[in-house]
Design a protein around this motif. Structure first.
Motif, PDB file in Angstrom:
ATOM      1  N   ALA A  92       0.743  -0.991  -0.173  1.00  0.00           N
ATOM      2  CA  ALA A  92       0.078   0.082  -0.043  1.00  0.00           C
ATOM      3  C   ALA A  92       0.995   1.206   0.056  1.00  0.00           C
ATOM      4  CB  ALA A  92      -1.021   0.005   1.132  1.00  0.00           C
ATOM      5  N   PHE A  93       1.949   1.286   0.700  1.00  0.00           N
ATOM      6  CA  PHE A  93       2.807   2.661   0.727  1.00  0.00           C
ATOM      7  C   PHE A  93       3.591   2.714  -0.470  1.00  0.00           C
ATOM      8  CE2 PHE A  93       7.166   4.201   1.408  1.00  0.00           C
ATOM      9  CZ  PHE A  93       6.743   5.303   2.209  1.00  0.00           C
ATOM     10  N   TRP A  94       4.088   1.704  -1.119  1.00  0.00           N
ATOM     11  CA  TRP A  94       4.780   1.916  -2.626  1.00  0.00           C
ATOM     12  C   TRP A  94       3.654   2.231  -3.505  1.00  0.00           C
ATOM     13  CZ3 TRP A  94       9.259   3.482  -1.913  1.00  0.00           C
ATOM     14  CH2 TRP A  94      10.140   2.958  -1.005  1.00  0.00           C
ATOM     15  N   ALA A  95       2.308   1.734  -3.399  1.00  0.00           N
ATOM     16  CA  ALA A  95       1.250   1.948  -4.376  1.00  0.00           C
ATOM     17  C   ALA A  95       1.060   3.452  -4.398  1.00  0.00           C
ATOM     18  CB  ALA A  95       0.186   1.255  -4.019  1.00  0.00           C
ATOM     19  N   VAL A  96       1.435   4.179  -3.260  1.00  0.00           N
ATOM     20  CA  VAL A  96       1.116   5.726  -3.405  1.00  0.00           C
ATOM     21  C   VAL A  96       2.340   6.404  -3.977  1.00  0.00           C
ATOM     22  CG1 VAL A  96       0.821   7.631  -1.678  1.00  0.00           C
ATOM     23  CG2 VAL A  96      -0.478   5.679  -1.167  1.00  0.00           C
ATOM     24  N   VAL A  97       3.483   5.747  -3.861  1.00  0.00           N
ATOM     25  CA  VAL A  97       4.474   6.473  -4.153  1.00  0.00           C
ATOM     26  C   VAL A  97       4.783   6.367  -5.750  1.00  0.00           C
ATOM     27  CG1 VAL A  97       7.193   6.532  -4.136  1.00  0.00           C
ATOM     28  CG2 VAL A  97       5.723   6.281  -1.962  1.00  0.00           C
ATOM     29  N   MET A  98       4.500   5.030  -6.218  1.00  0.00           N
ATOM     30  CA  MET A  98       4.704   4.720  -7.507  1.00  0.00           C
ATOM     31  C   MET A  98       3.500   4.927  -8.543  1.00  0.00           C
ATOM     32  SD  MET A  98       6.727   1.195  -6.582  1.00  0.00           S
ATOM     33  CE  MET A  98       7.322   0.891  -8.197  1.00  0.00           C
ATOM     34  N   SER A  99       3.667   4.838  -9.818  1.00  0.00           N
ATOM     35  CA  SER A  99       2.440   5.137 -10.824  1.00  0.00           C
ATOM     36  C   SER A  99       2.654   4.311 -11.842  1.00  0.00           C
ATOM     37  CB  SER A  99       2.251   6.703 -11.069  1.00  0.00           C
ATOM     38  OG  SER A  99       3.627   6.985 -11.753  1.00  0.00           O
ATOM     39  N   PRO A 100       2.538   2.895 -11.723  1.00  0.00           N
ATOM     40  CA  PRO A 100       2.681   1.961 -13.015  1.00  0.00           C
ATOM     41  C   PRO A 100       1.612   2.108 -14.078  1.00  0.00           C
ATOM     42  CG  PRO A 100       2.119   0.828 -10.963  1.00  0.00           C
ATOM     43  CD  PRO A 100       2.334   1.876 -10.506  1.00  0.00           C
ATOM     44  N   GLY A 101       0.401   2.732 -13.511  1.00  0.00           N
ATOM     45  CA  GLY A 101      -0.588   2.722 -14.346  1.00  0.00           C
ATOM     46  C   GLY A 101      -0.592   4.301 -14.917  1.00  0.00           C
ATOM     47  N   GLY A 102       0.198   5.153 -14.806  1.00  0.00           N
ATOM     48  CA  GLY A 102       0.239   6.398 -15.218  1.00  0.00           C
ATOM     49  C   GLY A 102      -0.209   7.516 -14.587  1.00  0.00           C
ATOM     50  N   ARG A 103      -1.099   7.032 -13.353  1.00  0.00           N
ATOM     51  CA  ARG A 103      -1.593   8.285 -12.660  1.00  0.00           C
ATOM     52  C   ARG A 103      -0.918   8.198 -11.268  1.00  0.00           C
ATOM     53  NH1 ARG A 103      -5.488   3.955 -12.121  1.00  0.00           N
ATOM     54  NH2 ARG A 103      -5.908   3.573 -10.147  1.00  0.00           N
ATOM     55  N   ARG A 104      -0.907   9.268 -10.803  1.00  0.00           N
ATOM     56  CA  ARG A 104      -0.291   9.600  -9.474  1.00  0.00           C
ATOM     57  C   ARG A 104      -1.293   9.973  -8.323  1.00  0.00           C
ATOM     58  NH1 ARG A 104       4.786   8.972  -9.199  1.00  0.00           N
ATOM     59  NH2 ARG A 104       4.927   9.788  -7.141  1.00  0.00           N
ATOM     60  N   ARG A 105      -1.209   9.539  -7.180  1.00  0.00           N
ATOM     61  CA  ARG A 105      -1.845   9.943  -5.912  1.00  0.00           C
ATOM     62  C   ARG A 105      -1.281  11.023  -5.372  1.00  0.00           C
ATOM     63  NH1 ARG A 105      -3.471   4.181  -3.128  1.00  0.00           N
ATOM     64  NH2 ARG A 105      -3.847   2.978  -4.894  1.00  0.00           N
ATOM     65  N   LEU A 106      -0.077  11.305  -5.458  1.00  0.00           N
ATOM     66  CA  LEU A 106       0.823  12.553  -4.751  1.00  0.00           C
ATOM     67  C   LEU A 106       1.692  13.136  -5.869  1.00  0.00           C
ATOM     68  CD1 LEU A 106       1.762  11.018  -1.396  1.00  0.00           C
ATOM     69  CD2 LEU A 106       0.275  12.625  -1.856  1.00  0.00           C
ATOM     70  N   GLU A 107       1.801  14.275  -5.862  1.00  0.00           N
ATOM     71  CA  GLU A 107       2.622  15.124  -6.761  1.00  0.00           C
ATOM     72  C   GLU A 107       4.109  14.402  -6.114  1.00  0.00           C
ATOM     73  OE1 GLU A 107       2.053  16.826  -9.265  1.00  0.00           O
ATOM     74  OE2 GLU A 107      -0.206  16.599  -9.221  1.00  0.00           O
ATOM     75  N   TYR A 108       5.058  14.574  -7.244  1.00  0.00           N
ATOM     76  CA  TYR A 108       6.172  14.278  -6.845  1.00  0.00           C
ATOM     77  C   TYR A 108       7.015  14.871  -5.467  1.00  0.00           C
ATOM     78  CZ  TYR A 108       6.846  12.101 -11.353  1.00  0.00           C
ATOM     79  OH  TYR A 108       6.477  11.188 -12.507  1.00  0.00           O
ATOM     80  N   GLY A 109       6.885  16.266  -5.370  1.00  0.00           N
ATOM     81  CA  GLY A 109       7.236  16.819  -4.097  1.00  0.00           C
ATOM     82  C   GLY A 109       6.696  16.474  -2.764  1.00  0.00           C
ATOM     83  N   ALA A 110       5.537  15.934  -2.775  1.00  0.00           N
ATOM     84  CA  ALA A 110       4.806  15.516  -1.879  1.00  0.00           C
ATOM     85  C   ALA A 110       5.448  14.115  -1.563  1.00  0.00           C
ATOM     86  CB  ALA A 110       3.061  15.443  -1.957  1.00  0.00           C
ATOM     87  N   SER A 111       5.440  13.549  -2.871  1.00  0.00           N
ATOM     88  CA  SER A 111       5.995  11.768  -2.493  1.00  0.00           C
ATOM     89  C   SER A 111       7.142  12.043  -1.693  1.00  0.00           C
ATOM     90  CB  SER A 111       5.999  11.317  -3.964  1.00  0.00           C
ATOM     91  OG  SER A 111       4.812  11.170  -4.564  1.00  0.00           O
ATOM     92  N   VAL A 112       8.320  12.859  -2.033  1.00  0.00           N
ATOM     93  CA  VAL A 112       9.663  13.035  -1.605  1.00  0.00           C
ATOM     94  C   VAL A 112       9.403  13.066   0.133  1.00  0.00           C
ATOM     95  CG1 VAL A 112      11.647  14.521  -1.201  1.00  0.00           C
ATOM     96  CG2 VAL A 112      10.962  14.106  -3.506  1.00  0.00           C
ATOM     97  N   LEU A 113       8.631  14.027   0.540  1.00  0.00           N
ATOM     98  CA  LEU A 113       8.135  14.232   1.843  1.00  0.00           C
ATOM     99  C   LEU A 113       7.571  12.887   2.353  1.00  0.00           C
ATOM    100  CD1 LEU A 113       8.002  16.359   4.265  1.00  0.00           C
ATOM    101  CD2 LEU A 113       5.875  16.803   3.433  1.00  0.00           C
ATOM    102  N   TYR A 114       6.799  12.342   1.582  1.00  0.00           N
ATOM    103  CA  TYR A 114       6.142  11.122   2.250  1.00  0.00           C
ATOM    104  C   TYR A 114       7.149  10.003   2.280  1.00  0.00           C
ATOM    105  CZ  TYR A 114       2.696   7.364   1.541  1.00  0.00           C
ATOM    106  OH  TYR A 114       1.805   6.181   1.667  1.00  0.00           O
ATOM    107  N   VAL A 115       7.936   9.830   1.749  1.00  0.00           N
ATOM    108  CA  VAL A 115       9.023   8.808   1.821  1.00  0.00           C
ATOM    109  C   VAL A 115       9.943   8.921   2.642  1.00  0.00           C
ATOM    110  CG1 VAL A 115      10.936   7.342   0.663  1.00  0.00           C
ATOM    111  CG2 VAL A 115       8.725   7.939  -0.622  1.00  0.00           C
ATOM    112  N   GLY A 116      10.538  10.242   2.829  1.00  0.00           N
ATOM    113  CA  GLY A 116      11.444  10.951   3.623  1.00  0.00           C
ATOM    114  C   GLY A 116      11.013  10.604   5.050  1.00  0.00           C
ATOM    115  N   THR A 117       9.824  11.200   5.380  1.00  0.00           N
ATOM    116  CA  THR A 117       9.300  10.950   6.891  1.00  0.00           C
ATOM    117  C   THR A 117       9.131   9.574   7.331  1.00  0.00           C
ATOM    118  OG1 THR A 117       7.060  11.406   5.761  1.00  0.00           O
ATOM    119  CG2 THR A 117       8.018  13.328   6.614  1.00  0.00           C
TER     120      THR A 117
END
Length: 420
Positions: A195-220
């Motif tokens: 579930a965590f990496w499904a939020v970060v990655m976008s194999p289907g071509g759509r993102r749940r978080l923008e890249y900047g938010a994803s950096v914060l998401y993974v970093g925290t």
């Protein structure tokens, strides 16, 4: 560390079938549990059937070679974590148990996310079941539940919470003493990691978080997941005495084994998080450059449009003419129909009140996209076809046939084509 390396080397050249507790020898055998082999085999079979059906209908546009390679690699990592000597050694060593947990959460889980397994497994089902499962996310109650369970805040909390909970000495010891609890522990690690990496990655071509938010998401998550590692490294007493006897077989004290586990939690896991952050940051910068270039290219056109608007400002055009989008249909009626048919429950749609669903892809800039549903070129005719009969185009997909008429579909298409 030197003691552990020497012991592993001696075990590698000795008889690998030594009994776990017999004669004081360490167990270096394979753990070929029937339920593990059956589960991995069933997953491989279902993926193969679904992949064959997808390729027969749509070629390799939906699931490509990279997705298939990720699935095979993910299966190999799961097999290594659950059936190889990693599993048997984890009974003795807390440090090897940490390796097993990280393989499940940080290696197998992202590989499986990239393989798009649920889409492929859906196609492995008979057509009737596929349609039933495809309609399920469109139900309002199901859509709300899925939106909650896939919300980034909920997923982030579950990922960090699961990791911390199962490394508390009490639950950890319970899992080692009871096989059913141990299986639950591993299932929690893999499911929360997926579930965590499904939020970060976008194999289907759509993102749940923008890249900047994803950096914060993974970093925290990296920081919070590293706190248990810091605690077990810095302490001067063993938290997991259940491993004392097993660690002794490898010439280690329970505290040395615990410190080694903390280093594994910090260094290899830290590298994985850091690699993910670097990739996300690079993609973020590339997207920013692309947007800046697109804005620069649009400036002359924007200036011309402003000039035309100023010249035509007093001409008093009728509202009916402005409601038509390129002769496709009526934009205002299309917006009303989108709400009427419940599209906001599954999609994020600009300009539509309450349209913040996450079941389907966001429809932002739909008028500029190259493809509809990834399989049809984006033309008004194809979009109208998709809105009317999505199950006939991609059987088993999450969007149900809702009995939309030709005129209604053209009005909805007209609105979507204004999203640029």
């Amino acid at each position: 560390m030197r003691k552990l390396i020497l012991t592993l080397a001696l075990a590698a050249i000795s008889d690998p079938a030594g009994a776990h507790a017999g004669g004081g020898r360490a167990d270096f055998s394979w753990s070929l549990e029937p339920w593990v082999l059956a589960s991995l085999g069933a997953a491989a079979l279902a993926y193969g059937i679904g992949l064959a059906r997808i390729r027969a209908e749509a070629g390799d546009r939906i699931v490509g070679g990279g997705n298939v390679a990720a699935f095979l690699a993910g299966l190999a990592v799961l097999f290594t974590a659950l059936a190889s000597p990693v599993d048997t050694l984890s009974d003795d060593l807390f440090s090897m148990h940490m390796v097993q947990h990280l393989l499940l959460m940080l290696v197998a889980a992202p590989l499986m996310v990239w393989s798009r397994p649920f889409l492929v497994f859906l196609w492995a089902l008979p057509r009737s079941l596929r349609r039933s499962f495809g309609r399920f996310p469109a139900r309002r109650g199901a859509a709300r539940a899925l939106n909650l369970l896939s919300h980034p805040v909920f997923v982030w909390s579950a990922f960090c919470g699961v990791f911390a909970f199962w490394h508390i000495p009490g639950p950890y010891g319970l899992a080692l003493r009871h096989e059913s609890v141990h299986i639950l522990e591993h299932a929690c690690f893999f499911a929360s990691g997926y579930a965590f990496w499904a939020v970060v990655m976008s194999p289907g071509g759509r993102r749940r978080l923008e890249y900047g938010a994803s950096v914060l998401y993974v970093g925290t998550a990296a920081v919070l997941s590293g706190l248990p590692g810091a605690l077990i490294i810095l302490t001067d007493r063993p938290f997991y005495p259940i491993h004392a006897e097993g660690a002794a077989r490898w010439g280690l004290t329970a505290l040395e084994d615990q410190h080694l586990a903390g280093l594994i939690m910090w260094i290899p896991a830290g590298f994985i998080y850091l690699a993910a952050i670097c990739i996300l940051f690079a993609l973020w910068m590339r997207e920013a450059d692309r947007r800046a270039a697109a804005f620069a290219r649009s400036m002359p056109t924007l200036a011309a449009l402003i000039a035309c608007a100023a010249l035509l400002g007093g001409c008093g055009e009728g509202t009916e003419a402005s409601s038509e989008a390129g002769g496709i249909g009526n934009v205002q009626r299309g917006a009303a129909l989108i709400s009427q048919f419940g599209c906001p429950a599954c999609h994020t749609i600009p300009g539509i009140a309450g349209a913040d669903g996450l079941v389907g892809p966001p429809l932002t800039k739909m008028g500029r996209r190259g493809y509809v549903a990834g399989v049809l070129r984006n033309t008004p005719e194809n979009m109208t076809r998709w809105i009317r009969r999505p199950q006939a185009i991609v059987p088993g997909n999450a969007m149900p046939d809702m009995g939309i008429s030709e005129d209604q579909a053209r009005d909805i298409t007209a609105y979507l084509y204004t999203l640029r």
